[in-house]
Design a protein around this motif. Structure first.
Motif, mmCIF file in Angstrom:
data_model
loop_
_atom_site.group_PDB
_atom_site.id
_atom_site.type_symbol
_atom_site.label_atom_id
_atom_site.label_comp_id
_atom_site.label_asym_id
_atom_site.label_seq_id
_atom_site.Cartn_x
_atom_site.Cartn_y
_atom_site.Cartn_z
ATOM 1 N N PRO A 115 0.805 -1.226 0.000
ATOM 2 C CA PRO A 115 0.000 0.000 0.000
ATOM 3 C C PRO A 115 0.836 1.274 0.000
ATOM 4 C CG PRO A 115 -0.987 -1.610 1.467
ATOM 5 C CD PRO A 115 0.334 -2.183 1.020
ATOM 6 N N LEU A 116 1.923 1.302 0.767
ATOM 7 C CA LEU A 116 2.760 2.501 0.817
ATOM 8 C C LEU A 116 3.501 2.719 -0.503
ATOM 9 C CD1 LEU A 116 4.252 2.405 4.435
ATOM 10 C CD2 LEU A 116 2.519 3.971 3.537
ATOM 11 N N GLU A 117 3.986 1.636 -1.118
ATOM 12 C CA GLU A 117 4.643 1.768 -2.417
ATOM 13 C C GLU A 117 3.663 2.296 -3.461
ATOM 14 O OE1 GLU A 117 7.972 -1.848 -2.183
ATOM 15 O OE2 GLU A 117 5.973 -2.213 -3.019
ATOM 16 N N ARG A 118 2.463 1.762 -3.430
ATOM 17 C CA ARG A 118 1.446 2.195 -4.387
ATOM 18 C C ARG A 118 1.122 3.675 -4.199
ATOM 19 N NH1 ARG A 118 -3.553 -1.486 -6.281
ATOM 20 N NH2 ARG A 118 -4.719 0.021 -7.535
ATOM 21 N N ALA A 119 0.955 4.090 -2.951
ATOM 22 C CA ALA A 119 0.638 5.489 -2.672
ATOM 23 C C ALA A 119 1.780 6.404 -3.107
ATOM 24 C CB ALA A 119 0.346 5.673 -1.186
ATOM 25 N N ALA A 120 3.023 6.033 -2.788
ATOM 26 C CA ALA A 120 4.169 6.868 -3.147
ATOM 27 C C ALA A 120 4.289 7.001 -4.660
ATOM 28 C CB ALA A 120 5.452 6.271 -2.564
ATOM 29 N N PHE A 121 4.128 5.902 -5.367
ATOM 30 C CA PHE A 121 4.245 5.929 -6.827
ATOM 31 C C PHE A 121 3.139 6.766 -7.455
ATOM 32 C CE2 PHE A 121 2.868 4.136 -10.899
ATOM 33 C CZ PHE A 121 4.009 4.344 -11.658
ATOM 34 N N LEU A 122 1.908 6.535 -7.024
ATOM 35 C CA LEU A 122 0.791 7.258 -7.627
ATOM 36 C C LEU A 122 0.877 8.756 -7.347
ATOM 37 C CD1 LEU A 122 -2.172 4.807 -6.898
ATOM 38 C CD2 LEU A 122 -1.229 5.378 -9.135
ATOM 39 N N LEU A 123 1.094 9.104 -6.092
ATOM 40 C CA LEU A 123 1.102 10.521 -5.741
ATOM 41 C C LEU A 123 2.267 11.255 -6.418
ATOM 42 C CD1 LEU A 123 0.211 10.370 -1.945
ATOM 43 C CD2 LEU A 123 -1.271 11.103 -3.819
ATOM 44 N N HIS A 124 3.450 10.659 -6.367
ATOM 45 C CA HIS A 124 4.628 11.368 -6.883
ATOM 46 C C HIS A 124 4.772 11.233 -8.398
ATOM 47 C CE1 HIS A 124 9.049 11.963 -7.614
ATOM 48 N NE2 HIS A 124 8.755 13.045 -6.925
ATOM 49 N N ASP A 125 4.728 9.994 -8.911
ATOM 50 C CA ASP A 125 5.026 9.767 -10.323
ATOM 51 C C ASP A 125 3.829 10.051 -11.239
ATOM 52 O OD1 ASP A 125 7.247 8.644 -8.994
ATOM 53 O OD2 ASP A 125 7.624 7.314 -10.681
ATOM 54 N N VAL A 126 2.639 9.735 -10.767
ATOM 55 C CA VAL A 126 1.462 9.867 -11.630
ATOM 56 C C VAL A 126 0.780 11.217 -11.458
ATOM 57 C CG1 VAL A 126 -0.801 8.897 -12.200
ATOM 58 C CG2 VAL A 126 1.115 7.372 -11.664
ATOM 59 N N PHE A 127 0.573 11.633 -10.205
ATOM 60 C CA PHE A 127 -0.178 12.853 -9.953
ATOM 61 C C PHE A 127 0.704 14.067 -9.689
ATOM 62 C CE2 PHE A 127 -3.141 9.436 -8.472
ATOM 63 C CZ PHE A 127 -3.968 9.502 -9.583
#
Length: 298
Positions: A115-127
């Motif tokens: 969950p933390l990896e997913r959140a970090a990737f989405l927030l930083h890399d995607v959004f």
């Protein structure tokens, strides 16, 4: 009342972006809507006097709610019947949402992350959320968040398409695949499917669906030939060609009146993955959108 109305007006300007974050975190439109609604309740009831930038504040609230929801969601998926696919996000229903470069294939890859990896990737890399803000959201040091994002990128790198399919080409292949798969035209299917193509079907135990993935060109050819032989002509009707989470596909009505969506991952002109969603719980938005359209025969 005026303060509450103003708070709601501010929230509504960000609702679509917040919904997009929640959906990408959870893979479920229904759960994402619940999270965003919960965030609105918290926003209206909170002391907003110290909030100078509403969107970063709201994005943090939504992300934290998603992290809480993912704990129970993962437990539910351990007992899920058959393959689990993200709830299909049909483009024609989501015109208010900003586009991103995540396809359904990438959404599947995100399931392998913590969950933390997913959140970090989405927030930083995607959004595009600054690393410091992501760290504040996740209650982690910036260096730790950077490592979370690095691990996430490494784990999903293979799922990124090298050459995204052009829109016209994707739609042509989707139509050709539907016609060939429903008519038993194995010769055409052989030209459309990659050697290592895989089919995943999500029925959720609610309707008939393949429990395990079916991999390989020859197995898929035998499968569609057998389906055509069993059900005959007209066992499926295409209702509408659509794009689903960045992939070409279609909505169809199968024998017995079962609604389903089919999304196709395409590389180098060949279909590498077929994602079929039949679970009616995941198709409520699709069914509602279809019901709201005027009857062309009327």
């Amino acid at each position: 009342m005026r303060h509450a109305d103003n708070a709601t007006a501010i929230f509504e300007t960000h609702r679509a972006r917040l919904l997009r974050i929640a959906y990408r975190m959870l893979g479920s439109r229904s759960e994402a809507e619940d999270v965003v609604q919960n965030a609105w309740l918290r926003w209206v009831a909170s002391d907003r006097s110290g909030v100078s930038a509403p969107y970063p504040f709201l994005a943090r609230v939504v992300t934290r709610l998603c992290l809480d929801e993912m704990k129970s969601a993962r437990a539910r998926r351990e007992t899920y019947v058959g393959a689990w696919l993200p709830e299909p996000l049909v483009e024609t229903q989501e015109e208010s949402l900003e586009e991103d470069d995540l396809t359904l294939t990438l959404m599947m890859a995100l399931e392998r992350l913590s969950p933390l990896e997913r959140a970090a990737f989405l927030l930083h890399d995607v959004f595009g959320v600054p690393l410091g803000e992501v760290a504040d959201t996740l209650h982690r040091e910036a260096a730790a968040v950077r490592q979370l994002a690095v691990r996430a990128r490494r784990n999903i790198q293979a799922a990124r398409p090298r050459f995204p399919v052009e829109r016209v080409e994707g739609e042509r292949i989707a139509r050709a695949f539907f016609a060939a798969s429903t008519s038993g035209d194995t010769a055409t299917l052989r030209t459309l499917l990659a050697e290592n193509a895989v089919l995943r079907a999500d029925g959720g135990g609610k309707v008939l669906a393949f429990i395990n993935p079916i991999t390989g060109l020859e197995r898929l050819l035998r499968l569609y030939d057998a389906v055509r032989g069993k059900w005959g002509e007209g066992w499926a009707e295409m209702l509408e060609p659509v794009w689903i989470d960045g992939l070409p596909g279609y909505i169809s009505r199968e024998r017995g009146g079962i609604l389903q969506t089919t999304a196709l991952a395409i590389e180098d002109g060949r279909i590498t993955a077929i994602y079929i969603t039949r679970n009616p719980d995941k198709l409520r938005h699709v069914a509602n959108a279809l019901a709201a359209k005027p009857d062309p025969a009327a």
